[in-house]
Structures are given as structure tokens and as C-alpha cells.
Write a protein that holds these residues in place. Structure first.
Motif, PDB file in Angstrom:
ATOM      1  N   ASP A 228       0.816  -1.243   0.001  1.00  0.00           N
ATOM      2  CA  ASP A 228       0.012   0.025   0.028  1.00  0.00           C
ATOM      3  C   ASP A 228       0.810   1.225  -0.040  1.00  0.00           C
ATOM      4  N   GLU A 229       1.753   1.306   0.773  1.00  0.00           N
ATOM      5  CA  GLU A 229       2.639   2.387   0.986  1.00  0.00           C
ATOM      6  C   GLU A 229       3.776   2.565  -0.231  1.00  0.00           C
ATOM      7  N   TYR A 230       4.116   1.597  -1.067  1.00  0.00           N
ATOM      8  CA  TYR A 230       5.170   1.764  -2.064  1.00  0.00           C
ATOM      9  C   TYR A 230       4.546   1.927  -3.165  1.00  0.00           C
ATOM     10  N   SER A 231       3.137   2.227  -3.236  1.00  0.00           N
ATOM     11  CA  SER A 231       2.800   2.524  -4.677  1.00  0.00           C
ATOM     12  C   SER A 231       1.448   3.531  -4.410  1.00  0.00           C
ATOM     13  N   PRO A 232       1.662   4.723  -5.326  1.00  0.00           N
ATOM     14  CA  PRO A 232       0.709   5.745  -5.071  1.00  0.00           C
ATOM     15  C   PRO A 232      -0.555   5.220  -6.328  1.00  0.00           C
ATOM     16  N   TRP A 233      -0.335   4.181  -6.833  1.00  0.00           N
ATOM     17  CA  TRP A 233      -1.467   3.642  -7.526  1.00  0.00           C
ATOM     18  C   TRP A 233      -2.024   2.367  -6.992  1.00  0.00           C
ATOM     19  N   VAL A 234      -3.386   1.953  -7.310  1.00  0.00           N
ATOM     20  CA  VAL A 234      -3.870   0.816  -6.822  1.00  0.00           C
ATOM     21  C   VAL A 234      -3.712  -0.318  -7.835  1.00  0.00           C
ATOM     22  N   ASN A 235      -3.211  -1.482  -7.406  1.00  0.00           N
ATOM     23  CA  ASN A 235      -3.447  -2.552  -8.081  1.00  0.00           C
ATOM     24  C   ASN A 235      -4.537  -3.274  -7.646  1.00  0.00           C
ATOM     25  N   PRO A 236      -5.434  -3.659  -8.611  1.00  0.00           N
ATOM     26  CA  PRO A 236      -6.783  -4.370  -8.190  1.00  0.00           C
ATOM     27  C   PRO A 236      -6.476  -5.672  -7.312  1.00  0.00           C
ATOM     28  N   GLN A 237      -5.643  -6.397  -7.605  1.00  0.00           N
ATOM     29  CA  GLN A 237      -5.240  -7.611  -6.942  1.00  0.00           C
ATOM     30  C   GLN A 237      -4.423  -7.281  -5.587  1.00  0.00           C
ATOM     31  N   TYR A 238      -3.439  -6.596  -5.440  1.00  0.00           N
ATOM     32  CA  TYR A 238      -2.483  -6.725  -4.560  1.00  0.00           C
ATOM     33  C   TYR A 238      -2.588  -5.352  -3.673  1.00  0.00           C
ATOM     34  N   GLY A 239      -3.420  -4.176  -3.921  1.00  0.00           N
ATOM     35  CA  GLY A 239      -3.546  -2.895  -3.012  1.00  0.00           C
ATOM     36  C   GLY A 239      -2.696  -1.693  -3.668  1.00  0.00           C
ATOM     37  N   GLY A 240      -2.218  -0.975  -2.925  1.00  0.00           N
ATOM     38  CA  GLY A 240      -1.656   0.273  -3.305  1.00  0.00           C
ATOM     39  C   GLY A 240      -2.357   1.277  -3.097  1.00  0.00           C
ATOM     40  N   GLY A 241      -2.027   2.664  -3.263  1.00  0.00           N
ATOM     41  CA  GLY A 241      -2.820   3.748  -3.050  1.00  0.00           C
ATOM     42  C   GLY A 241      -2.090   4.426  -2.233  1.00  0.00           C
ATOM     43  N   ARG A 268      19.000  19.770  -2.484  1.00  0.00           N
ATOM     44  CA  ARG A 268      18.307  18.651  -3.212  1.00  0.00           C
ATOM     45  C   ARG A 268      19.464  18.120  -3.927  1.00  0.00           C
ATOM     46  N   VAL A 269      20.660  18.618  -4.188  1.00  0.00           N
ATOM     47  CA  VAL A 269      21.636  17.938  -5.043  1.00  0.00           C
ATOM     48  C   VAL A 269      22.298  16.903  -3.915  1.00  0.00           C
ATOM     49  N   SER A 270      22.050  17.228  -2.753  1.00  0.00           N
ATOM     50  CA  SER A 270      22.892  16.268  -1.819  1.00  0.00           C
ATOM     51  C   SER A 270      21.967  15.257  -0.962  1.00  0.00           C
ATOM     52  N   THR A 271      20.774  15.101  -1.754  1.00  0.00           N
ATOM     53  CA  THR A 271      19.750  14.141  -1.181  1.00  0.00           C
ATOM     54  C   THR A 271      19.512  13.116  -2.174  1.00  0.00           C
ATOM     55  N   GLY A 272      19.271  11.893  -1.735  1.00  0.00           N
ATOM     56  CA  GLY A 272      18.974  10.825  -2.505  1.00  0.00           C
ATOM     57  C   GLY A 272      17.922  10.096  -2.024  1.00  0.00           C
ATOM     58  N   ILE A 273      17.414   9.053  -2.907  1.00  0.00           N
ATOM     59  CA  ILE A 273      16.456   7.913  -2.314  1.00  0.00           C
ATOM     60  C   ILE A 273      16.845   6.758  -3.184  1.00  0.00           C
ATOM     61  N   MET A 274      16.475   5.568  -2.465  1.00  0.00           N
ATOM     62  CA  MET A 274      16.987   4.585  -3.105  1.00  0.00           C
ATOM     63  C   MET A 274      16.045   3.127  -2.519  1.00  0.00           C
ATOM     64  N   GLY A 275      15.737   2.000  -3.527  1.00  0.00           N
ATOM     65  CA  GLY A 275      15.220   0.786  -2.703  1.00  0.00           C
ATOM     66  C   GLY A 275      15.095   0.092  -4.063  1.00  0.00           C
ATOM     67  N   SER A 276      14.492  -1.192  -3.774  1.00  0.00           N
ATOM     68  CA  SER A 276      14.567  -2.420  -4.447  1.00  0.00           C
ATOM     69  C   SER A 276      13.240  -2.824  -4.820  1.00  0.00           C
ATOM     70  N   SER A 277      12.574  -3.381  -5.700  1.00  0.00           N
ATOM     71  CA  SER A 277      11.409  -4.047  -5.989  1.00  0.00           C
ATOM     72  C   SER A 277      10.427  -2.920  -5.956  1.00  0.00           C
ATOM     73  N   MET A 278       9.707  -3.055  -5.047  1.00  0.00           N
ATOM     74  CA  MET A 278       8.524  -2.140  -4.809  1.00  0.00           C
ATOM     75  C   MET A 278       9.190  -0.709  -4.233  1.00  0.00           C
ATOM     76  N   GLY A 279      10.238  -1.062  -3.642  1.00  0.00           N
ATOM     77  CA  GLY A 279      11.088   0.293  -3.072  1.00  0.00           C
ATOM     78  C   GLY A 279      11.552   0.792  -4.183  1.00  0.00           C
ATOM     79  N   GLY A 280      11.709   0.423  -5.319  1.00  0.00           N
ATOM     80  CA  GLY A 280      12.258   1.108  -6.618  1.00  0.00           C
ATOM     81  C   GLY A 280      11.292   1.688  -7.254  1.00  0.00           C
ATOM     82  N   LEU A 281      10.201   1.299  -7.299  1.00  0.00           N
ATOM     83  CA  LEU A 281       8.900   1.869  -7.774  1.00  0.00           C
ATOM     84  C   LEU A 281       8.520   3.211  -6.964  1.00  0.00           C
ATOM     85  N   ILE A 282       8.499   3.162  -5.736  1.00  0.00           N
ATOM     86  CA  ILE A 282       8.175   4.308  -4.834  1.00  0.00           C
ATOM     87  C   ILE A 282       9.293   5.346  -4.833  1.00  0.00           C
TER      88      ILE A 282
END
Length: 475
Positions: A228-241, A268-282
């Protein structure tokens, strides 16, 4: 005058009050939740307290009013007078350092129970204690910032990890910051789901090799709320949003908190964000949506499939704000759609106005959707994301030493020819030229006009010489 009617009225009132008193005396019995612990780990210290901690006591791990009673035969219980509704809770032995773990002795997500009200009993078992199970593999410069950091945008609590560079307490330097998801898997084998990223080991090794350093903030995933937290879009089967609220938590609550407590470079130049799988999506969503906050993003084995074509469409529709770097990684052993979707989002960056040089795309043939793969690739991704030059591209090895750094009103540049003047340029974090000076041989460089923050310094001894670079921190 006292009449028969008055007598009857007073008698009726007394009887009504008596009935209400009986009703009120019985009410507490129908608003109690009893929790019974049927077994505890064999490693549990004898006669030591066991606390219940949760949303009903502001997550106080040592609350003296929430100590379980020993019932004998290794069983414990406690009765809670709480309002009906969903609760989250855990057991500790008096602190977050002694919290319960899962069957393997690793991280256990918050327990949840929907209390319907009235008299109810919940029976369960404590499987392990994290501190008395598998040994921690986290480096000494990793700490848990908060075991129950409040997320107002989601009305939840979450554990937050903090990695500080080895020289943090020995200098006055300010550091770039990398925000990462799935915090359980970043630093500690004991809390990981299926292996750790070894972020602390990798950054400590790079520091020994001369890397400037970086603060890493790890945010635990929410277990049942992860998709739910790692996607702003809803997947009808798995959630999100709930991705928008999660990103707002990072940018509007967590980042200001970190910047207020630690010596960060908040730009902003000194600030990054990183993740894998669903963490990559968000991470990709957060980068595109909040380019005013993030200019670096690491997108590992992204689960873009979860959101259909929304990730690519969102990226393409958010024009380039300023300089940026995005590192795309997938594995040759992953399903083909992982790389295909990744390439589509990377191409969408070009549509949004980013240059090819602002992204890196890699698909090692042996790569799998696994922590060992992401751990192996982390160092290279970090170096590419956080080692960069402003303006004219300069080889990353062409660096010059400056001191003192952080600088006050003056700074000296090492290893310049003693008989020659030098051309010096200073750029702000957003790439704007702040100073272009012909520095006389042997003299210090005036930096008193610079505002506190992060800068890039470029210097060359002759018009045909290669530029040398340095990171400059103005205190």
C-alpha cells in the motif's frame, strides 16, 4: 407541604439511581481485553518483567502500568481497559533493545488486533527476543533512531535506522543524505527478511578509501502495509494507493526531523532516495514527484509491473527541474518484464528532458531479484550517484585537496604550482557559478561571501590544464 405524590416521586428517583449505580459498576467488566501469553522463549530471564507496548500507551516500551503478571507454568497475562477499535502492539522486556522477534529471532512486524469491545481474551505466544537470538551484524556506527517514529500522514509508527559516517563525531562536516526503504534489510542480518544489503560495510569500506561520506536513513517497511505504501497507484489484486502519503511523510516529516538533528546537507543535490522491487517503484515516483527535494535516485529491480504503465507515464509528465542522476539496475536472471519496464521508465526520463548522461542503466547477466545482488551492486551505484562534477565533466579521479574543509572565510588549495596563478571557479549545489577568480600563487582563496552550504570547487593552473575538483563545505 410534603405530599404522597412527593414521596412516590422521590422513591422512583432513588430506585433509578440505584439501578444506574449497578449498571455503572458492571460496565468496566464489559470493556476489558485480556491478553494471555501461553509461552515465552527459554532464554527469557527469570523474574524479569515483560511489558506490552502499543498504540494504546504511545509505544512506551518500559511502561510500568503495562507489565504482564506471571500465572505460573511459564504463562503470563494482562488485562487492558481500552476503547474498541484496531490496536497494534508488541512485547518487550522493558526497552526497544529487548523487543520480541519472529521465529528466527529477527524483526517481527507489529502485532495487530481489532478489538470489538466488551470482555474479550486473546491468546498468543512470544517466539524469541531479538537481543537473545541471532547476533547483530550492524556496524557500530549504525543506530536505531526510533523504534516507533510517528507517521502523521498515515497515522502509523515505524522503526527508523540511521547510519552516520565513521568521522561524523570527529569533524564538523555536513553530509549528503540517502533515504532508503525496507530498513530491516539494509544493515543487519538479524532483522533482514532474506539477507542484508550491507550498506554499512560498503560505506565504511569506501570511507577507508577516501570517500567523503554519506548519512543513510533507513525506513522499515510496514509489513502488511508495504504494498500500500510503496505505490501511489492501486493494483486491483494487491493493493496500493498510499504512496503519496508515504512520500509526504519522508519529505515533510522525516527529512525535516533528520535535518534538524544532524549535520546534513539539506539541498536537493545532496539528497537521494533508493530502494529495490516495490522500493524501486516508490523511489522513482518520489524522485519525479519531488525533484525539489531529491536529485539522486537508485532504482534496483523495480516492480513497475505493479502499476502498469503509470510509472512511465508519470515520469514522462514531470519535466526536468534541474541536474539529476538516476541509477537503474536489473538482473539478467529476473523476469524479462523487469528490465523491459525499467527501460520504459528510463526512456520516459528522456521525454521529460533529462539527458542520457543523467542516468545509468545496468543489467548484469547473473543478477537476481535478491538482497545479495543489490548488496553487491550498492557501492557502484552509490559512487555514481554521489560522485559527480558541475559544469565541464572532469574525471572523478582528478581531485584536489582543500583545507580547512568545512571552510570559514578562507580556504587553501593544496599541490598547486608555487610560481603560477590559478583559475578557480566555485559552483553552488544547483550548478550556478558563484565565483570565478584568478588566484595569485601561494595565496588563500576568499570564501567569506559564500552562504553556508555545499559547493563544488574547480581549479586549473593554466588555461590548457585539466580542471581539478573538490567538494567544498562552507560552515
Amino acid at each position: 407541604m410534603y405530599t404522597k405524590t412527593d414521596f412516590m416521586f422521590k422513591t422512583l428517583i432513588k430506585r433509578s439511581l440505584a439501578g444506574l449505580l449497578i449498571l455503572f459498576s458492571l460496565a468496566p467488566l464489559s470493556a476489558q481485553l485480556t491478553i494471555k501469553v501461553l509461552s515465552v522463549p527459554s532464554t527469557t530471564p527469570p523474574n524479569g518483567p515483560i511489558h506490552i507496548v502499543g498504540s494504546f500507551n504511545n509505544w512506551n516500551p518500559g511502561d510500568p502500568a503495562r507489565v504482564l503478571s506471571a500465572n505460573g507454568n511459564g504463562q503470563y497475562s494482562i488485562t487492558l481497559n481500552i476503547a474498541a477499535g484496531p490496536i497494534e502492539f508488541k512485547f518487550t522486556r522493558g526497552s526497544w533493545a529487548t523487543v520480541e522477534g519472529n521465529a528466527s529471532g529477527n524483526y517481527l512486524p507489529n502485532r495487530t488486533y481489532n478489538y470489538a469491545g466488551g470482555a474479550a481474551t486473546l491468546e498468543l505466544n512470544i517466539l524469541t527476543w531479538e537481543d537473545l537470538s541471532a547476533g547483530s551484524t550492524a556496524a557500530s556506527n549504525v543506530q536505531v533512531l526510533d523504534n516507533a517514529f510517528y507517521m502523521p500522514q498515515l497515522n502509523r509508527n515505524r522503526r527508523i535506522w540511521l547510519y552516520l559516517p565513521p568521522d561524523y563525531f570527529n569533524t564538523t562536516k555536513r553530509y549528503p543524505v540517502l533515504y532508503m526503504h525496507d530498513g530491516q534489510n539494509l544493515f543487519d542480518q538479524a532483522t533482514s527478511f532474506s539477507g542484508e544489503w550491507k550498506v554499512d560495510e560498503s560505506l565504511n569500506a569506501l570511507h577507508q578509501q577516501g570517500d567523503y561520506g554519506c548519512i543513510v536513513v533507513g525506513i522499515d517497511n510496514g509489513g502488511q502495509y508495504r504494498l500500500d505504501e510503496y505505490s501511489p497507484w492501486v493494483n486491483p489484486q494487491y493493493g496500493g494507493g498510499q504512496g503519496d502519503a508515504y512520500v509526504e511523510f519522508i519529505t515533510n516529516t522525516l527529512k525535516p526531523h533528520i535535518d534538524s538533528l544532524y549535520r546534513t546537507l539539506p539541498d536537493r543535490v545532496s539528497t537521494g532516495i533508493m530502494g529495490s522491487s516495490m522500493g524501486g517503484l516508490i523511489s522513482m515516483y518520489a524522485f519525479s514527484e519531488r525533484q525539489d527535494v531529491f536529485s539522486r535516485a537508485g532504482i534496483f529491480s523495480p516492480a513497475f509491473w505493479f502499476a502498469g504503465n503509470n510509472s512511465a507515464a508519470h515520469t514522462a509528465s514531470h519535466p526536468k527541474y534541474n541536474q539529476a542522476r538516476v541509477y537503474f539496475l536489473s538482473g539478467g536472471q529476473e523476469p524479462a518484464y523487469v528490465t523491459q519496464d525499467m527501460q520504459a521508465v528510463a526512456d520516459a526520463m528522456l521525454v521529460a528532458g533529462f539527458g542520457q548522461e543523467e542516468q545509468q542503466r545496468l543489467t548484469p547477466a547473473d543478477g537476481q531479484h535478491s538482497e545479495w545482488f543489490w548488496a553487491r551492486e550498492f557501492s557502484d551505484a552509490y559512487k555514481w550517484l554521489f560522485t559527480f562534477s558541475v559544469g565541464t565533466q572532469v574525471p572523478e579521479t582528478a581531485e584536489v585537496q582543500i583545507f580547512p574543509n568545512p571552510a570559514g572565510n578562507w580556504v587553501r588549495i593544496a599541490d598547486l604550482p608555487q610560481q603560477a596563478n590559478a583559475q578557480v571557479q566555485i559552483f553552488s549545489a544547483d550548478g550556478k557559478l558563484q565565483q570565478d577568480t584568478l588566484l595569485p600563487a601561494g595565496q588563500a582563496l576568499w570564501t567569506g561571501d559564500l552562504a553556508p552550504g555545499f559547493y563544488w570547487l574547480k581549479v586549473r593552473s593554466t588555461p590548457k590544464s585539466a580542471w581539478l575538483t573538490a567538494k567544498l563545505i562552507k560552515s
